[in-house]
Design a protein around this motif. Structure first.
Motif, mmCIF file in Angstrom:
data_model
loop_
_atom_site.group_PDB
_atom_site.id
_atom_site.type_symbol
_atom_site.label_atom_id
_atom_site.label_comp_id
_atom_site.label_asym_id
_atom_site.label_seq_id
_atom_site.Cartn_x
_atom_site.Cartn_y
_atom_site.Cartn_z
ATOM 1 N N LEU A 62 0.819 -1.131 -0.015
ATOM 2 C CA LEU A 62 0.113 0.023 -0.009
ATOM 3 C C LEU A 62 1.022 1.348 0.042
ATOM 4 C CD1 LEU A 62 -2.577 -0.866 2.900
ATOM 5 C CD2 LEU A 62 -2.935 -0.753 0.659
ATOM 6 N N THR A 63 0.500 2.243 -0.852
ATOM 7 C CA THR A 63 1.185 3.541 -0.476
ATOM 8 C C THR A 63 0.714 4.149 0.720
ATOM 9 O OG1 THR A 63 -0.623 4.746 -1.533
ATOM 10 C CG2 THR A 63 1.168 3.750 -3.049
ATOM 11 N N TYR A 64 1.571 5.243 1.231
ATOM 12 C CA TYR A 64 0.904 5.890 2.429
ATOM 13 C C TYR A 64 -0.311 6.563 2.169
ATOM 14 C CZ TYR A 64 0.569 9.851 5.736
ATOM 15 O OH TYR A 64 0.230 10.716 6.717
ATOM 16 N N THR A 65 -0.412 7.072 0.937
ATOM 17 C CA THR A 65 -1.888 7.653 0.669
ATOM 18 C C THR A 65 -2.983 6.682 0.639
ATOM 19 O OG1 THR A 65 -0.786 9.253 -0.805
ATOM 20 C CG2 THR A 65 -3.029 9.005 -0.915
ATOM 21 N N GLU A 66 -2.605 5.367 0.127
ATOM 22 C CA GLU A 66 -3.685 4.417 0.345
ATOM 23 C C GLU A 66 -4.162 3.996 1.673
ATOM 24 O OE1 GLU A 66 -2.996 2.612 -4.062
ATOM 25 O OE2 GLU A 66 -1.746 1.658 -2.450
ATOM 26 N N ALA A 67 -3.000 3.816 2.509
ATOM 27 C CA ALA A 67 -3.106 3.589 3.759
ATOM 28 C C ALA A 67 -3.797 4.488 4.624
ATOM 29 C CB ALA A 67 -1.844 3.259 4.410
ATOM 30 N N ALA A 125 -6.163 6.209 3.621
ATOM 31 C CA ALA A 125 -7.571 6.408 3.084
ATOM 32 C C ALA A 125 -8.257 5.044 3.719
ATOM 33 C CB ALA A 125 -7.732 6.124 1.633
ATOM 34 N N GLU A 126 -7.593 3.953 3.801
ATOM 35 C CA GLU A 126 -8.221 2.830 4.504
ATOM 36 C C GLU A 126 -8.268 3.019 5.955
ATOM 37 O OE1 GLU A 126 -9.234 -0.049 3.297
ATOM 38 O OE2 GLU A 126 -8.184 -0.425 1.545
ATOM 39 N N ARG A 148 -11.542 5.347 5.951
ATOM 40 C CA ARG A 148 -12.827 4.648 5.524
ATOM 41 C C ARG A 148 -13.254 3.658 6.618
ATOM 42 N NH1 ARG A 148 -10.704 4.264 0.260
ATOM 43 N NH2 ARG A 148 -9.775 2.311 0.637
ATOM 44 N N TRP A 174 -3.755 13.012 6.263
ATOM 45 C CA TRP A 174 -2.596 12.884 5.326
ATOM 46 C C TRP A 174 -1.392 13.942 5.994
ATOM 47 C CZ3 TRP A 174 1.334 14.670 2.289
ATOM 48 C CH2 TRP A 174 1.886 13.840 1.640
ATOM 49 N N VAL A 233 4.207 -0.394 3.497
ATOM 50 C CA VAL A 233 3.735 0.891 3.274
ATOM 51 C C VAL A 233 4.878 1.722 2.455
ATOM 52 C CG1 VAL A 233 2.558 3.051 4.055
ATOM 53 C CG2 VAL A 233 1.751 0.827 5.066
#
Length: 460
Positions: free
Chosen positions: A305-310, A312-313, A316, A327, A350
């Motif tokens: 996962l990128t940090y940005t994706e992490a 977002a998870e 959510r 962020w 990450v």
């Protein structure tokens, strides 16, 4: 003549009828009529060796019948089949020599379960317990596996300095090494008259020095104690801890991640193969399902996962975290554990963290906002490995060092590595004590290092 043999070898290899000699510490003594059964352990394995002592021994009444937990013995006798459950062999003693007595009134380790907190108060005796003895064997096996893995991968071991004048992390949490008296005063630099003529401290990382050798030998690693004067009393932090730090020339972030994942899988595979008896102890009494979790780490690919994706998870999830997620803020242990325990249900890598929360040496990404960094997160621990592609561009590195407030003249040697034959290179750091904690399932990192150093505590 009997040979001195470790109990682990006696239980595994010696044929029945063989004359053996065993040495160790007494766990228990049980009397049954004219017989006495002694449970002897020498730390070589979890199992103890049962000794059958008969009243015909010359010191049976004077010594054997007075033995108590903690006494040290040398036993000579024949290996015979055992009728008791849970053991296949025992030793019928020809002689029992008491090497050292232990006063049963004051010896603190008796045949009962002691809390790990209590055992920390007797750090000099706790290795004699089942759990802490098993930790020591697993720690040793992982240590050996690390050197075997990197030797097979063509790495060279480099001993980097423990006393250093470089603060790798730039956080200022270094222990100062000084020969000056507390009342010493000096106008200007207070360390000008000190042993090294400047301020020196205990290292928080050998990475910067390892880079020197990576840029001359290609693949190197350093493995040794590091120190951080951080006033933290959590179950995950120590003031003195062991770090493994490989550095690789001609390597980018992808190669860095691949090497770290391969290493973790190899170390887990090694300990599963070599320490099965000890792992069963932890699986049954410390962390249920431990062996299944380790097997999954060994066999399944890590999730990326990128940090940005992490972030977002995490957002959510609607989870009420103690530390709010947004962020640009660093991930906390609760965030890291959620990602690998509930989102991925596997170790997570990450990548590409914000530049503002990472050290100066990490390579700036093309977007100017993130760096080519990676953390490997595992269940129960959170961050196990932290690494990055290093900044190989002189101008970018100098600019980031200046922004971090570092003295460019003092770090001139580090900048020289970018002036003279710079190449892309990468590396990572693995907290060895956290690895042992992960492998054993122990809840507190103080219970997986022989002599924990924490704020206000430095036993032995």
């Amino acid at each position: 003549m009997a040979e001195m043999t470790r109990i682990s070898e006696i239980l595994r290899q010696q044929p029945l009828g063989e004359l053996v000699e065993a040495q160790g510490w007494l766990r228990t003594r049980r009397d049954s009529g004219s017989l006495t059964f002694l449970e002897l352990n020498d730390g070589s394995c979890l199992a103890s060796l049962q000794i059958l002592a008969e009243e015909g021994l010359v010191n049976y009444a004077s010594e054997v019948k007075k033995l108590s937990t903690g006494c040290s013995l040398r036993v000579r006798g024949r290996l015979v089949a055992s009728p008791a459950k849970g053991q296949s062999v025992e030793v019928r003693a020809d002689s029992i020599e008491v090497l050292g007595w232990a006063d049963p009134e004051t010896y603190p380790l008796q045949k009962k379960r002691h809390s790990f907190e209590f055992l920390r108060s007797i750090a000099h005796l706790r290795p004699r317990t089942n759990a802490l003895g098993a930790v020591a064997r697993i720690r040793s096996a992982l240590n050996f596996a690390i050197h075997s893995f990197f030797r097979e991968q063509g790495f060279i071991l480099v001993q980097t300095p423990i006393i250093t004048t470089s603060d790798c992390e730039g956080a200022g949490e270094m222990f100062t090494v000084t020969t000056l008296a507390p009342e010493h005063g000096h106008k200007g630099d207070p360390y000008a008259d000190d042993f090294f003529g400047r301020r020196a401290g205990l290292t928080v990382s050998g990475q910067l020095q390892a880079e020197i050798f990576a840029l001359s030998h290609g693949r190197v690693y350093t493995f040794g104690p590091t120190f951080r004067a951080e006033n933290s009393n959590t179950s995950r932090h120590l003031a003195e801890f062991w770090m493994l730090e490989p550095e690789m020339a001609f390597c980018d972030l992808r190669g860095d991640m691949e090497m770290a994942e391969a290493m973790i899988k190899a170390l887990i595979a090694s300990v599963l193969a070599e320490c099965s008896e000890d792992l069963v102890l932890f699986d049954q009494h410390v962390a249920k399902g431990l062996i299944d979790r380790l097997t999954q780490v060994r066999d399944c690919p890590f999730v990326h996962l990128t940090y940005t994706e992490a972030v977002a998870e995490l957002q959510r999830s609607r989870r009420e975290f103690a530390f709010p997620v947004q962020w640009g803020t660093d991930l906390q242990a609760e965030h890291e554990r959620y990602l690998c325990e509930e989102v991925a249900q596997a170790p997570v890598i990450v990548t590409n963290y914000p530049e503002a929360i990472k050290p100066f040496y990490m390579r700036l990404d093309d977007d100017g906002r993130t760096v080519a960094a990676m953390d490997i997160l595992v269940a129960g621990i959170g961050e196990l490995v932290g690494g990055s592609q290093r900044e190989e561009r002189y101008d970018v590195l100098a600019r980031r060092m200046a922004a971090a407030g570092l003295d460019l003249e003092q770090y001139g040697w580090y900048l020289d590595l970018r002036r003279f034959g710079s190449v892309p290179h990468a590396g990572f750091g693995l907290g060895f004590d956290r690895l042992v904690q992960f492998v054993t399932g122990m809840q507190n990192i103080r219970d997986v290092i022989p002599f924990p150093r924490t704020p206000g505590s430095a036993p032995c």
